[in-house]
Design a protein around this motif. Structure first.
Motif, PDB file in Angstrom:
ATOM      1  N   LEU A   9       0.835  -1.200   0.000  1.00 37.05           N
ATOM      2  CA  LEU A   9       0.000   0.000   0.000  1.00 37.05           C
ATOM      3  C   LEU A   9       0.876   1.259   0.000  1.00 37.05           C
ATOM      4  N   TYR A  13       0.940   3.937  -2.909  1.00 37.92           N
ATOM      5  CA  TYR A  13       0.533   5.326  -2.671  1.00 37.92           C
ATOM      6  C   TYR A  13       1.648   6.287  -3.086  1.00 37.92           C
ATOM      7  N   LEU A  16       1.433   6.550  -6.741  1.00 33.39           N
ATOM      8  CA  LEU A  16       0.260   7.359  -7.114  1.00 33.39           C
ATOM      9  C   LEU A  16       0.596   8.845  -6.974  1.00 33.39           C
ATOM     10  N   THR A  20       0.900  11.444 -10.139  1.00 32.73           N
ATOM     11  CA  THR A  20      -0.079  12.542 -10.224  1.00 32.73           C
ATOM     12  C   THR A  20       0.614  13.901 -10.080  1.00 32.73           C
ATOM     13  N   PHE A  61      -4.594   7.231 -10.890  1.00 33.95           N
ATOM     14  CA  PHE A  61      -5.701   6.921  -9.974  1.00 33.95           C
ATOM     15  C   PHE A  61      -6.353   5.580 -10.332  1.00 33.95           C
ATOM     16  N   PHE A  65      -6.364   2.357  -7.700  1.00 33.42           N
ATOM     17  CA  PHE A  65      -7.553   1.714  -7.125  1.00 33.42           C
ATOM     18  C   PHE A  65      -7.742   0.286  -7.647  1.00 33.42           C
ATOM     19  N   GLU A  70      -5.909  -2.852  -0.497  1.00 37.28           N
ATOM     20  CA  GLU A  70      -5.784  -2.364   0.887  1.00 37.28           C
ATOM     21  C   GLU A  70      -6.433  -0.998   1.101  1.00 37.28           C
ATOM     22  N   VAL A  71      -6.902  -0.378  -0.005  1.00 39.77           N
ATOM     23  CA  VAL A  71      -7.540   0.931   0.116  1.00 39.77           C
ATOM     24  C   VAL A  71      -8.753   0.861   1.041  1.00 39.77           C
ATOM     25  N   PHE A  72      -9.434  -0.309   1.031  1.00 39.26           N
ATOM     26  CA  PHE A  72     -10.673  -0.427   1.800  1.00 39.26           C
ATOM     27  C   PHE A  72     -10.502  -1.223   3.089  1.00 39.26           C
ATOM     28  N   VAL A  73      -9.267  -1.283   3.589  1.00 42.53           N
ATOM     29  CA  VAL A  73      -9.027  -1.840   4.935  1.00 42.53           C
ATOM     30  C   VAL A  73      -8.196  -0.803   5.688  1.00 42.53           C
ATOM     31  N   GLY A  75      -5.467   1.369   6.864  1.00 43.78           N
ATOM     32  CA  GLY A  75      -4.154   1.502   6.218  1.00 43.78           C
ATOM     33  C   GLY A  75      -3.359   2.670   6.755  1.00 43.78           C
ATOM     34  N   LEU A  76      -2.936   3.514   5.838  1.00 42.20           N
ATOM     35  CA  LEU A  76      -2.041   4.606   6.206  1.00 42.20           C
ATOM     36  C   LEU A  76      -2.789   5.693   6.972  1.00 42.20           C
TER      37      LEU A  76
END
Lengths: 362, 193
Positions: A9, A13, A16, A20, A61, A65, A70-73, A75-76
């Motif tokens: 993750l 990130y 990402l 971006t 992006f 995703f 891990e975005v939906f658990v 994380g950071l």
């Protein structure tokens, strides 16, 4: 203490944020024509830069995703996010500046053809402090009885006499004798020593039989423009002075981010390595010198896209009425591109021709 | 008051599960990465915005103030969390949960604090961009209620905390001016400001 929990993750990130931010920098480069931030080089079009920005931002992006469950658990946390975004920002900026510099360098090499005098008749001049090249119209020898008007041309300290070539060509085509002056090594460019440069060039020209000593003008580019104005204010033998993109004020020698409109970051670092520029501009006190030009004809020319000395700042240095009459701007040109501009070359040659027209004969 | 807060929560949270599109959109907005990164990117772009050096300097001051406001808001938030713990809505109630189960205090909302501190700080300096960030911050807060991880009062408290921090940093705290000036001057020397 930072706890990244999932290395996958954290790495994703970071990537990402990196991609971006590079995309955001491309958007900025396209919007403000900052060639020093543009990954697609100086030959780029704004639309390409914007497209690259959209591809990088949206693509990053979508990838993030899609590849990061891990975005939906849990994380950071905020501090880890801020750290990763900051680190990615530094890396993205460094990456953009380095790649852009390399791309600019390569494109610059491809664009610049063989350097020479373009077939102009010329001879080298080397006399104590004075070094340069004298360019003569083809018909000068046959008209020895009728001395010509002459122009001393001084480039910017880092430009070299080669940067004068397009303007010199037009001046010689108009029948002027032109002495392109070399500043010499940068470490020797000091005040008040530089004040001797143009007077010694003018003195050299007045000694020549083919030069009319009453019709000598000076042309300066960049810091050369400031020195030309200062020299004209104190040397009565100079009949006319034309300055392209002079600094006028010490504050204009610190352009900040805008310099990236003109050159790559690497070139900007090289440009800033000449540390005496600001001090010299202050010592030359050009606005005072302008008021002492008296009857002499003079003109300032800027590009309206100048990223180092914005034309509005230059205009603000002068009285409103004086600026309206004595300051011209060339559309679409910057600080470095103006001397290479055909429009500026023609403007310079025509101005000198008009100034000397009552005495000048072809 | 708590009952009204919960009724308002239900009004929003009961929308979850009715539309896959809306649920998908809220899942995109609710996570810790999408809107925070988007707002940060807007700040990055705003740093370089401006037609001349003066305008750019004002924008850069606004960006630095927004970052400082975010920092101040986070310190106050941590202090709040030390003295008060409020369980999440899903702990005490049956809710539509579209997100993972955070274990930290529900009050005040961390995302709302972050979003509104940036948005209000920028809004005080640039109305148009500030308005855009306010919309994003509001969506961030709403998505947290929709997905069942915050009460409306958590979001409102977070927004007030972020907004107050921004107001203090932008309008009341003069001593940071010298720090901001130093950062911008250094950036200009490096051709980055």
């Amino acid at each position: 203490v930072l706890n990244f929990i999932s290395p996958h993750l954290a790495i994703n990130y970071f990537l990402l944020a990196f991609l971006t931010i590079v995309g955001a920098l491309q958007f900025v480069a396209a919007r403000h024509k900052l060639v020093g931030l543009a990954l697609v080089g100086t030959a780029w079009r704004p639309a390409w830069g914007c497209l690259l920005a959209v591809v990088l931002i949206v693509g990053a992006f979508v990838w993030f995703f899609a590849d990061t469950p891990e975005v939906f658990v849990p994380g950071l946390a905020g501090s880890e996010l801020a750290f990763l975004f900051g680190a990615a920002g530094v890396c993205a900026l460094a990456f953009t500046l380095i790649v852009s510099s390399v791309v600019n360098e390569v494109q610059h090499r491809e664009r610049s053809g063989p350097k020479g005098d373009g077939g102009l008749r010329h001879e080298a001049v080397s006399l104590q402090q004075l070094r340069g090249t004298l360019y003569l119209p083809e018909d000068v020898a046959s008209l020895k009885s009728e001395p010509r008007a002459a122009i001393c041309a001084l480039p910017g300290p880092s430009g070299g006499t080669i940067s004068l070539h397009p303007i010199v060509t037009d001046l010689v085509d108009e029948g002027f004798i032109v002495l392109a002056i070399d500043w010499g090594p940068e470490e020797e460019i000091r005040y008040p020593g530089v004040l001797g440069l143009l007077p010694s060039a003018v003195a050299y020209l007045t000694r020549r039989d083919d030069v009319n000593a009453e019709r000598i003008g000076v042309l300066g580019i960049d810091l050369g423009g400031d020195l030309a104005i200062r020299s004209a204010a104190t040397d009565p033998q100079i009949a006319a002075v034309l300055a392209l993109t002079p600094f006028l004020d010490q504050s204009n020698t610190k352009p900040g981010l805008s310099i990236l409109k003109e050159m790559s970051y690497l070139e900007a670092i090289r440009w800033s390595s000449f540390r005496r520029r600001g001090g010299l501009v202050a010592e030359l006190a050009v606005p005072d010198s302008i008021s002492r030009l008296g009857f002499r004809s003079w003109l300032l020319i800027y590009g309206d896209q100048d990223g180092i000395v914005p034309v509005e700042k230059a205009r603000a240095t002068l009285d409103e009425e004086v600026a309206r009459e004595k300051l011209k701007s060339v559309p679409g040109e910057g600080h470095l591109s103006l001397p290479r501009s055909p429009v500026a070359s023609v403007l310079v040659a025509r101005w000198f021709k008009t100034v000397f027209s009552d005495q000048y004969s072809v | 008051m708590m009952s009204f807060d919960f009724q308002l929560f239900q009004l929003v949270n009961n929308l979850a599960g009715r539309s896959d599109v809306l649920d998908g959109l809220m899942r995109l907005l609710v996570n810790d990465y999408f809107l925070t990164t988007t707002m940060s990117l807007i700040l990055v772009i705003f740093w370089f915005e401006g037609q001349d050096q003066d305008q750019r300097e004002r924008n850069q001051e606004a960006v630095l103030r927004a970052i400082i406001a975010l920092f101040v808001a986070n310190i106050i938030l941590k202090l709040c969390n030390l003295v008060y713990f409020r369980p999440r809505p899903f702990v005490d109630h049956e809710v539509n949960l579209l997100f993972y189960r955070p274990t930290d205090s529900s009050f005040p909302s961390n995302p709302a604090t972050v979003g509104f501190s940036l948005a209000i700080a920028l809004w005080l300096c640039n109305r148009r961009l500030g308005a855009l960030l306010l919309v994003l911050a509001t969506l961030f807060g709403l998505s947290r209620i929709y997905c069942g991880v915050h009460y409306p009062s958590d979001v409102i408290a977070g927004a007030l905390l972020g907004g107050l921090s921004a107001y203090l940093v932008v309008r009341k705290v003069g001593f940071i001016d010298s720090v901001i000036g130093l950062i911008i001057r250094t950036g200009r020397r490096l051709y980055l400001a």
